[in-house]
Enzyme design. Structure first.
Site, PDB file in Angstrom:
ATOM      1  N   GLY A 105      14.974 -13.558   9.481  1.00  0.00           N
ATOM      2  CA  GLY A 105      13.973 -12.620   9.007  1.00  0.00           C
ATOM      3  C   GLY A 105      12.595 -13.226   8.872  1.00  0.00           C
ATOM      4  N   HIS A 106      12.407 -14.086   7.876  1.00  0.00           N
ATOM      5  CA  HIS A 106      11.068 -14.547   7.517  1.00  0.00           C
ATOM      6  C   HIS A 106      10.337 -15.164   8.703  1.00  0.00           C
ATOM      7  CE1 HIS A 106       7.958 -15.997   4.715  1.00  0.00           C
ATOM      8  NE2 HIS A 106       7.911 -17.043   5.526  1.00  0.00           N
ATOM      9  N   GLU A 157      23.159  -6.791   3.372  1.00  0.00           N
ATOM     10  CA  GLU A 157      23.411  -7.926   2.489  1.00  0.00           C
ATOM     11  C   GLU A 157      23.134  -7.536   1.043  1.00  0.00           C
ATOM     12  OE1 GLU A 157      21.822 -11.490   5.465  1.00  0.00           O
ATOM     13  OE2 GLU A 157      20.702 -10.980   3.650  1.00  0.00           O
ATOM     14  N   ARG A 165       0.848  -1.193   0.000  1.00  0.00           N
ATOM     15  CA  ARG A 165       0.000   0.000   0.000  1.00  0.00           C
ATOM     16  C   ARG A 165       0.881   1.239   0.000  1.00  0.00           C
ATOM     17  NH1 ARG A 165      -5.222  -1.039   2.144  1.00  0.00           N
ATOM     18  NH2 ARG A 165      -5.668   1.151   1.706  1.00  0.00           N
ATOM     19  N   HIS A 206      18.450  -6.501   3.196  1.00  0.00           N
ATOM     20  CA  HIS A 206      18.953  -6.992   1.900  1.00  0.00           C
ATOM     21  C   HIS A 206      18.238  -6.200   0.813  1.00  0.00           C
ATOM     22  CE1 HIS A 206      20.295 -10.729  -0.605  1.00  0.00           C
ATOM     23  NE2 HIS A 206      20.175  -9.669  -1.377  1.00  0.00           N
ATOM     24  N   THR A 225      14.617 -15.444  -3.621  1.00  0.00           N
ATOM     25  CA  THR A 225      15.288 -15.375  -2.333  1.00  0.00           C
ATOM     26  C   THR A 225      16.662 -15.994  -2.507  1.00  0.00           C
ATOM     27  OG1 THR A 225      15.103 -15.863   0.047  1.00  0.00           O
ATOM     28  CG2 THR A 225      14.437 -17.603  -1.477  1.00  0.00           C
ATOM     29  N   HIS A 261      19.095 -18.267   7.115  1.00  0.00           N
ATOM     30  CA  HIS A 261      18.125 -18.664   6.101  1.00  0.00           C
ATOM     31  C   HIS A 261      17.283 -19.812   6.633  1.00  0.00           C
ATOM     32  CE1 HIS A 261      16.881 -17.668   1.948  1.00  0.00           C
ATOM     33  NE2 HIS A 261      16.272 -18.838   2.054  1.00  0.00           N
ATOM     34  N   ASP A 262      16.021 -19.517   6.886  1.00  0.00           N
ATOM     35  CA  ASP A 262      15.033 -20.478   7.366  1.00  0.00           C
ATOM     36  C   ASP A 262      15.300 -20.985   8.777  1.00  0.00           C
ATOM     37  OD1 ASP A 262      13.693 -20.122   5.014  1.00  0.00           O
ATOM     38  OD2 ASP A 262      14.272 -22.036   4.127  1.00  0.00           O
TER      39      ASP A 262
END
Length: 266
Positions: A232-233, A88, A32, A57, A118, A209-210
């Site tokens: 992050g995720h 990154e 948005r 990143h 990714t 990562h993960d």
């Protein structure tokens, strides 16, 4: 500044530092034109909750982190002198412009393509050494630590050191995918061997990562010498349910459990 940060500055207590990647906050904001959720507000709450750093990143298409975010976060982090700023990206795309202007604490070189969904692989060493070395040298001349995003290949760690890197960030998607499965122990062993090889080569070790609340403790218990995890995720997804403060504290508890004495086996 939150006094908790001074007490838990990166590396001072011997435990792994937590750097939170706020890309997914920016991704939601970009759907948005209202400016919410705020990336800088998220970063402030994350640092107040006890995280030791912030990671971004910024990709060339600005689909999540924008250039303006990079500079606004740099300004925010001036209020947090013991927290770390990690930027990154691919040094052959847009990363070096940010490094030259911002001079973060750490630059993590990642071999992404421009439109990559990714990060999904590390550098190929020694094949990439010659093209990486000049940019590594430049980055270090600016007073910025360099970490190379790497697959868990033990024999590649000495090449990362030869290229001039200070650290490697072990790409942990394979570990996360195998966690809790029959092949999990064998996959984890590769990360142990890679970390041992990195430490033997004189590198420090990051990972990311993960990683999640489900698998972080087991990883840190097994893999030696992990200075920092960048998450992050999973963390931002958890924060949608728990809020930033409780989520960061829970990830810190995961780290604390990894370093707690284990009961003796009967």
């Amino acid at each position: 500044m939150n006094p908790l940060i001074a007490a838990h500055a990166v590396g001072r207590d011997g435990r792994t530092a937590l750097s939170v990647n706020v890309n997914k906050v920016a991704l939601l904001r970009n759907t948005r034109h209202l400016g919410i959720p705020s990336v800088t507000r998220a970063a402030r709450l994350i640092l107040e909750a006890g995280a030791q750093g912030i990671t971004v990143h910024p990709r060339p298409d600005e689909r999540h982190i924008r250039g303006s975010d990079v500079f606004e976060l740099a300004e925010l982090l001036r209020e947090w002198p013991h927290a770390e700023y990690n930027i990154e990206g691919n040094p052959f795309h847009n990363l070096m412009d940010f490094i030259r202007q911002v001079r973060p604490h750490q630059a993590t070189f990642v071999p992404d393509t421009v439109g990559q969904f990714t990060s999904d692989h590390g550098w190929s060493l020694p094949a990439d050494i010659d093209k990486l070395r000049p940019l590594i040298d430049e980055t270090k001349s600016l007073g910025v630590r360099v970490s190379l995003f790497m697959d868990p290949i033990p024999e590649a760690m000495a090449h990362a050191r030869a290229a001039g890197a200070d650290r490697v960030e072990l790409y942990t998607e394979a570990y996360a995918s195998a966690h809790g499965k029959p092949e999990g122990a064998a996959v984890l062993a590769r990360y142990v061997q890679a970390a041992e090889a990195a430490l033997a080569a004189g590198l420090e070790v990051n990972a990311g990562h993960d990683l999640s609340r489900d698998n972080l403790t087991d990883f840190l218990r097994a893999v030696p010498g992990v200075s920092e995890v960048s998450i992050g995720h999973a963390l931002i997804a958890d924060a949608l349910e728990l809020g930033y403060t409780e989520t960061v504290r829970d990830y810190q508890r995961c780290i604390q459990r990894a370093f707690a004495p284990q009961p003796a086996q009967p």
